[in-house]
Design a protein around this motif. Sequence first.
Motif, short mmCIF file in Angstrom:
data_model
loop_
_atom_site.label_atom_id
_atom_site.label_comp_id
_atom_site.label_asym_id
_atom_site.label_seq_id
_atom_site.Cartn_x
_atom_site.Cartn_y
_atom_site.Cartn_z
N TYR A 189 -3.91 10.70 -4.94
CA TYR A 189 -3.43 9.64 -5.83
C TYR A 189 -2.43 10.17 -6.88
O TYR A 189 -2.59 9.95 -8.08
CB TYR A 189 -4.61 8.97 -6.53
CG TYR A 189 -5.52 8.22 -5.59
CD1 TYR A 189 -5.26 6.90 -5.25
CD2 TYR A 189 -6.63 8.84 -5.02
CE1 TYR A 189 -6.09 6.21 -4.37
CE2 TYR A 189 -7.46 8.16 -4.15
CZ TYR A 189 -7.19 6.84 -3.83
OH TYR A 189 -8.01 6.16 -2.97
N ALA A 190 -1.39 10.82 -6.41
CA ALA A 190 -0.35 11.29 -7.33
C ALA A 190 0.40 10.10 -7.91
O ALA A 190 0.69 9.13 -7.21
CB ALA A 190 0.62 12.21 -6.61
N ASN A 191 0.71 10.16 -9.20
CA ASN A 191 1.53 9.12 -9.82
C ASN A 191 2.98 9.32 -9.41
O ASN A 191 3.47 10.45 -9.35
CB ASN A 191 1.39 9.16 -11.34
CG ASN A 191 0.14 8.43 -11.82
OD1 ASN A 191 0.17 7.76 -12.83
ND2 ASN A 191 -0.96 8.56 -11.09
N HIS A 219 2.92 13.45 -11.13
CA HIS A 219 1.70 14.13 -11.60
C HIS A 219 0.47 13.45 -11.05
O HIS A 219 0.53 12.35 -10.49
CB HIS A 219 1.65 14.15 -13.14
CG HIS A 219 1.42 12.80 -13.75
ND1 HIS A 219 2.47 11.96 -14.06
CD2 HIS A 219 0.29 12.13 -14.07
CE1 HIS A 219 1.99 10.83 -14.57
NE2 HIS A 219 0.68 10.91 -14.58
N ILE A 220 -0.67 14.11 -11.21
CA ILE A 220 -1.96 13.56 -10.81
C ILE A 220 -2.81 13.36 -12.06
O ILE A 220 -2.91 14.26 -12.90
CB ILE A 220 -2.69 14.49 -9.83
CG1 ILE A 220 -1.91 14.60 -8.52
CG2 ILE A 220 -4.11 13.99 -9.54
CD1 ILE A 220 -2.45 15.65 -7.57
N ASN A 267 6.69 12.22 -6.14
CA ASN A 267 5.48 12.47 -6.92
C ASN A 267 5.82 13.13 -8.25
O ASN A 267 6.72 13.98 -8.31
CB ASN A 267 4.52 13.39 -6.16
CG ASN A 267 3.98 12.76 -4.89
OD1 ASN A 267 4.12 11.55 -4.68
ND2 ASN A 267 3.36 13.56 -4.05
N ALA A 325 2.57 17.31 -9.98
CA ALA A 325 2.43 17.13 -8.54
C ALA A 325 3.76 17.37 -7.82
O ALA A 325 4.02 16.79 -6.78
CB ALA A 325 1.92 15.72 -8.24
N SER A 384 -8.90 17.84 -7.80
CA SER A 384 -7.49 18.10 -8.08
C SER A 384 -6.60 17.93 -6.85
O SER A 384 -5.38 17.86 -6.98
CB SER A 384 -7.32 19.52 -8.64
OG SER A 384 -7.78 20.47 -7.71
N SER A 403 -6.56 15.34 -5.06
CA SER A 403 -6.53 13.89 -4.85
C SER A 403 -5.19 13.44 -4.27
O SER A 403 -4.13 13.96 -4.64
CB SER A 403 -6.76 13.18 -6.20
OG SER A 403 -6.36 11.83 -6.12
N HIS A 441 0.03 4.98 -8.34
CA HIS A 441 -0.02 5.87 -7.19
C HIS A 441 0.28 5.09 -5.91
O HIS A 441 0.34 3.84 -5.92
CB HIS A 441 -1.37 6.59 -7.10
CG HIS A 441 -2.57 5.68 -7.21
ND1 HIS A 441 -2.85 4.70 -6.29
CD2 HIS A 441 -3.56 5.61 -8.15
CE1 HIS A 441 -3.95 4.07 -6.61
NE2 HIS A 441 -4.41 4.59 -7.75
#
Length: 273
Positions: A229-231, A116-117, A114, A272, A225, A227, A94
């Motif tokens: 911190y999305a990948n 996904h999370i 982005n 995301a 949800s 967050s 992230h």
Amino acid sequence: MFKGLGVILVSAALAFVGCSGDKKAENKVAAKEDKSAKTIIVGATPVPHSEILEVVKPLLAKEGYTLEIKVFNDYVIPNKVTDSGEIDANFFQHTPYLNEFNKSQGTKLVSVGNIHIEPIGVYSKKIKALSELQEGDSVAIPNDPSNAGRALDVLANAELIKLKDADHKTKLDIVENPKNLKFTELEAAQLPRVIEDFTIAVINTNYALPAGLNPSTDALALESSNSPYANILVVKAGNENSDKTKALLKALQSDEVKKFIVEKYKGAIVPAF
């Protein structure tokens, strides 16, 4: 006269062979360069990143690209080899982690989108609910700066601790700890293997899933949800607008990938894009 003619013919033949050999060598180099231009090498951690990339393979094939997936079990090497140019991109982290890595390692890596999370979660083999925590119980959290702070935020949201306001939270930022919980920081990948040694452990989803821990059913507390911190998909600075990067990002943010994430992970991982 004929002897001289023979020398001329032999010389001409050798010249032809030499030209032919040069041409074949040039063709091989051109073929190799063409293959390299149409091959995209991506570094990823096993679950869910490499699984998602497998969905992307046929999408890229339609665009004329071959996708090679290099699987890593840590967070350092894939960034190093992306920065060195050994691979084209990576998919495992992230933005807060990337920013901290660039700062500490001197790398020049950038996010291009982005994907996904993965909500980080609290897991245990010893208790069934956080209300069962006792005085002095042990807690394991990731040791990298961004995920350590992320783990502490989850525990704070669960009202187990209180934190002072800080950009990169550490154990030193705990201002209230009513149960006197004992914190240990370990490498993120190690946490599922040592979960039985602690009362609770805060584990990243990409390491929880391979260990048989489902965030939606097994987590005692889960990151929100919404967050930040999305990948993300990461490339070396300067490669953001390359044809390879554009094709890879388009495939990763496709309807096919979104459907796969929703159906495969059933809320444990959230698109995301």
